[in-house]
Design a protein around this motif. Structure first.
Motif, PDB file in Angstrom:
ATOM      1  N   UNK A  17       7.731   3.299  -8.712  1.00 42.41           N
ATOM      2  CA  UNK A  17       7.860   3.300  -7.253  1.00 42.41           C
ATOM      3  C   UNK A  17       6.685   4.005  -6.579  1.00 42.41           C
ATOM      4  N   UNK A  18       5.926   4.772  -7.321  1.00 39.68           N
ATOM      5  CA  UNK A  18       4.732   5.476  -6.815  1.00 39.68           C
ATOM      6  C   UNK A  18       5.026   6.337  -5.593  1.00 39.68           C
ATOM      7  N   UNK A  47       4.501  12.145  -2.799  1.00 39.62           N
ATOM      8  CA  UNK A  47       3.154  11.846  -2.325  1.00 39.62           C
ATOM      9  C   UNK A  47       3.203  11.575  -0.831  1.00 39.62           C
ATOM     10  N   UNK A  48       2.140  11.949  -0.133  1.00 39.85           N
ATOM     11  CA  UNK A  48       2.080  11.622   1.284  1.00 39.85           C
ATOM     12  C   UNK A  48       1.777  10.121   1.441  1.00 39.85           C
ATOM     13  N   UNK A  52       0.374   7.341  -1.304  1.00 36.27           N
ATOM     14  CA  UNK A  52       1.262   6.254  -1.741  1.00 36.27           C
ATOM     15  C   UNK A  52       0.602   4.899  -1.506  1.00 36.27           C
ATOM     16  N   UNK A  53      -0.064   4.739  -0.379  1.00 34.11           N
ATOM     17  CA  UNK A  53      -0.737   3.489  -0.062  1.00 34.11           C
ATOM     18  C   UNK A  53      -1.925   3.268  -0.991  1.00 34.11           C
ATOM     19  N   UNK A  56      -0.801   1.981  -4.186  1.00 31.42           N
ATOM     20  CA  UNK A  56      -0.106   0.703  -4.121  1.00 31.42           C
ATOM     21  C   UNK A  56      -1.057  -0.469  -4.264  1.00 31.42           C
ATOM     22  N   UNK A  57      -0.527  -1.515  -4.873  1.00 33.40           N
ATOM     23  CA  UNK A  57      -1.272  -2.764  -4.943  1.00 33.40           C
ATOM     24  C   UNK A  57      -0.801  -3.731  -3.863  1.00 33.40           C
ATOM     25  N   UNK A  58       0.117  -3.280  -3.027  1.00 33.33           N
ATOM     26  CA  UNK A  58       0.688  -4.114  -1.981  1.00 33.33           C
ATOM     27  C   UNK A  58      -0.199  -4.057  -0.733  1.00 33.33           C
TER      28      UNK A  58
END
Length: 64
Positions: A17-18, A47-48, A52-53, A56-58
């Protein structure tokens, strides 16, 4: 050779979920397979949003 009766260990994991880093401190007594494991403390360090971004690979997640 001297053996240890007790070991305190720290384990860390960042899941899929990172969202943060999960950390656990445990006490291990005895020898395998007759050992015992006791959880001393567990905590998640979140994580802030920016980090998190970044993880992410999203592509629809954008840090603001």
């Amino acid at each position: 050779m001297k053996t240890r009766d007790r070991v305190v260990a720290v384990g860390q994991m960042s899941g899929t979920s990172r969202d943060g880093l999960d950390t656990a401190i445990v006490e291990i007594k005895g020898k395998f397979p007759d050992n015992s494991i006791r959880l001393l403390h567990a905590e998640t360090f979140g994580y802030d949003r920016w980090y998190r971004t970044w993880l992410s690979l999203d592509p629809k997640l954008n840090p603001k």
